[in-house]
Design a protein around this motif. Structure first.
Motif, PDB file in Angstrom:
ATOM      1  N   PRO A  78      53.096  10.718   9.272  1.00 22.05           N
ATOM      2  CA  PRO A  78      53.671   9.506   9.574  1.00 22.05           C
ATOM      3  C   PRO A  78      54.832  10.001  10.481  1.00 22.05           C
ATOM      4  O   PRO A  78      55.182   8.938  11.591  1.00 22.05           O
ATOM      5  CB  PRO A  78      54.206   8.962   8.209  1.00 22.05           C
ATOM      6  N   MET A  79      55.732  10.927  10.247  1.00 19.10           N
ATOM      7  CA  MET A  79      56.948  11.323  10.922  1.00 19.10           C
ATOM      8  C   MET A  79      57.197  12.666  10.633  1.00 19.10           C
ATOM      9  O   MET A  79      56.832  13.195   9.385  1.00 19.10           O
ATOM     10  CB  MET A  79      58.266  10.489  10.625  1.00 19.10           C
ATOM     11  N   LYS A  80      57.824  13.450  11.587  1.00 21.60           N
ATOM     12  CA  LYS A  80      58.093  14.878  11.063  1.00 21.60           C
ATOM     13  C   LYS A  80      59.023  14.909   9.849  1.00 21.60           C
ATOM     14  O   LYS A  80      59.826  14.118   9.559  1.00 21.60           O
ATOM     15  CB  LYS A  80      58.897  15.438  12.332  1.00 21.60           C
ATOM     16  N   ASN A  81      58.745  16.125   9.300  1.00 22.60           N
ATOM     17  CA  ASN A  81      59.347  16.079   7.810  1.00 22.60           C
ATOM     18  C   ASN A  81      59.195  15.114   6.751  1.00 22.60           C
ATOM     19  O   ASN A  81      59.896  14.777   5.787  1.00 22.60           O
ATOM     20  CB  ASN A  81      61.103  15.957   7.821  1.00 22.60           C
ATOM     21  N   SER A  82      57.893  14.475   6.968  1.00 20.54           N
ATOM     22  CA  SER A  82      57.460  13.699   5.758  1.00 20.54           C
ATOM     23  C   SER A  82      56.253  14.433   5.329  1.00 20.54           C
ATOM     24  O   SER A  82      55.775  15.384   5.832  1.00 20.54           O
ATOM     25  CB  SER A  82      57.064  12.248   6.425  1.00 20.54           C
ATOM     26  N   SER A  83      55.529  13.774   4.532  1.00 22.69           N
ATOM     27  CA  SER A  83      54.117  14.197   3.947  1.00 22.69           C
ATOM     28  C   SER A  83      53.097  14.148   4.631  1.00 22.69           C
ATOM     29  O   SER A  83      52.544  12.815   5.228  1.00 22.69           O
ATOM     30  CB  SER A  83      54.023  13.468   2.446  1.00 22.69           C
ATOM     31  N   LEU A  84      52.090  15.270   4.998  1.00 24.77           N
ATOM     32  CA  LEU A  84      50.773  15.017   5.463  1.00 24.77           C
ATOM     33  C   LEU A  84      50.029  14.411   4.616  1.00 24.77           C
ATOM     34  O   LEU A  84      49.981  14.400   3.384  1.00 24.77           O
ATOM     35  CB  LEU A  84      50.254  16.400   5.546  1.00 24.77           C
ATOM     36  N   GLN A  85      49.160  13.189   5.290  1.00 24.76           N
ATOM     37  CA  GLN A  85      48.320  12.470   4.241  1.00 24.76           C
ATOM     38  C   GLN A  85      46.934  12.919   4.744  1.00 24.76           C
ATOM     39  O   GLN A  85      46.797  12.798   6.116  1.00 24.76           O
ATOM     40  CB  GLN A  85      48.515  11.085   4.891  1.00 24.76           C
ATOM     41  N   TYR A  86      46.094  13.146   3.926  1.00 27.10           N
ATOM     42  CA  TYR A  86      44.699  13.556   4.142  1.00 27.10           C
ATOM     43  C   TYR A  86      43.847  12.344   4.521  1.00 27.10           C
ATOM     44  O   TYR A  86      43.727  11.136   3.555  1.00 27.10           O
ATOM     45  CB  TYR A  86      44.203  14.266   2.918  1.00 27.10           C
ATOM     46  N   LEU A  87      42.941  12.348   5.533  1.00 25.71           N
ATOM     47  CA  LEU A  87      42.119  11.040   5.616  1.00 25.71           C
ATOM     48  C   LEU A  87      40.675  11.111   5.670  1.00 25.71           C
ATOM     49  O   LEU A  87      39.941  10.454   5.516  1.00 25.71           O
ATOM     50  CB  LEU A  87      42.606  10.631   7.170  1.00 25.71           C
ATOM     51  N   GLY A  88      40.285  12.698   5.607  1.00 31.56           N
ATOM     52  CA  GLY A  88      38.640  12.920   5.305  1.00 31.56           C
ATOM     53  C   GLY A  88      38.401  14.206   6.290  1.00 31.56           C
ATOM     54  O   GLY A  88      39.425  14.871   6.903  1.00 31.56           O
ATOM     55  N   ARG A  89      37.133  14.352   6.328  1.00 29.35           N
ATOM     56  CA  ARG A  89      36.610  15.479   7.329  1.00 29.35           C
ATOM     57  C   ARG A  89      36.213  14.827   8.378  1.00 29.35           C
ATOM     58  O   ARG A  89      35.729  13.760   8.609  1.00 29.35           O
ATOM     59  CB  ARG A  89      35.488  15.907   6.399  1.00 29.35           C
ATOM     60  N   LEU A  90      36.153  15.683   9.463  1.00 27.96           N
ATOM     61  CA  LEU A  90      35.465  15.308  10.841  1.00 27.96           C
ATOM     62  C   LEU A  90      34.043  15.690  10.908  1.00 27.96           C
ATOM     63  O   LEU A  90      33.731  15.669  12.052  1.00 27.96           O
ATOM     64  CB  LEU A  90      36.626  16.144  11.886  1.00 27.96           C
ATOM     65  N   ASP A  91      33.436  16.586  10.007  1.00 36.19           N
ATOM     66  CA  ASP A  91      32.262  17.025  10.019  1.00 36.19           C
ATOM     67  C   ASP A  91      31.533  16.477   8.829  1.00 36.19           C
ATOM     68  O   ASP A  91      32.010  15.515   8.314  1.00 36.19           O
ATOM     69  CB  ASP A  91      32.332  18.556  10.039  1.00 36.19           C
ATOM     70  N   HIS A  92      30.366  16.988   8.478  1.00 33.05           N
ATOM     71  CA  HIS A  92      29.570  16.380   7.449  1.00 33.05           C
ATOM     72  C   HIS A  92      29.699  17.325   6.154  1.00 33.05           C
ATOM     73  O   HIS A  92      28.949  17.385   5.324  1.00 33.05           O
ATOM     74  CB  HIS A  92      28.093  16.495   7.665  1.00 33.05           C
TER      75      HIS A  92
END
Length: 184
Positions: A156-170
């Motif tokens: 969302p912004m630098k120095n914040s928490s990365l949010q996992y959205l899913g995989r780009l493959d199968h």
């Protein structure tokens, strides 16, 4: 101390092992290897009320854990996407890049593929130069080789928490093990 993939905690829950206070002796609960559902963390925190809960992220090619998110209860539920606990911030010496499909860095708030580099990055795949070439890259303007994780994330912004959205493959995970659906 507890350390497992989230699906093991679901098994504990299915066996009625997450009743209130059932894990009262735990000080630290670490989850890694799969996406960590918010609902599971809520149930776990009731069973282990004194335990700090951490969500660790790290593909095998980066040897175990590269990022960490410390669960702080319902106060930060807005950081969770699609019912999944964030993967947090990179550990010291880890470098991340979030790139679009053309290899350009995305701006904060835009989703992209997570690339990571650090001292524990694998050199490549044993006797598989083609797969190594597909998976390990240099990132423009950065130093070192980065592993292309195949994971879609949002910062969302630098120095914040990365949010996992899913995989780009199968690829999917079953009890923490990678499974390529095309191989089934």
């Amino acid at each position: 101390i507890w350390f497992s993939v989230p699906s093991t905690a679901w098994l504990v829950d299915q066996q009625r092992g997450l009743s209130p206070g059932a894990l009262a002796g735990l000080r630290l609960s670490l989850f890694c290897g799969e996406a960590l559902p918010v609902e599971l963390v809520k149930r776990w925190s009731i069973a282990a009320p004194k335990s700090r809960i951490e969500n660790l992220y790290g593909p095998t090619e980066l040897t175990l854990a590269c990022t960490r998110y410390v669960w702080r209860g319902d106060e930060l539920l807005d950081e969770c996407r699609n019912g999944i606990v964030p993967i947090g911030e990179p550990f010291p010496e880890m470098e991340i890049a979030i790139l679009d499909e053309h290899g350009a860095e995305v701006t904060p708030g835009e989703p992209g593929e997570l690339y990571m580099s650090g001292p524990q990055t694998a050199l490549g795949y044993f006797q598989s130069p083609e797969l190594t070439e597909q998976s390990f890259h240099e990132v423009e303007g950065r130093v070192g080789r980065f592993y292309k994780t195949g994971d879609l994330v949002l910062w969302p912004m630098k120095n914040s928490s990365l949010q996992y959205l899913g995989r780009l493959d199968h690829q999917i995970k079953i009890r923490g093990n990678r499974v390529e659906l095309g191989e089934v």
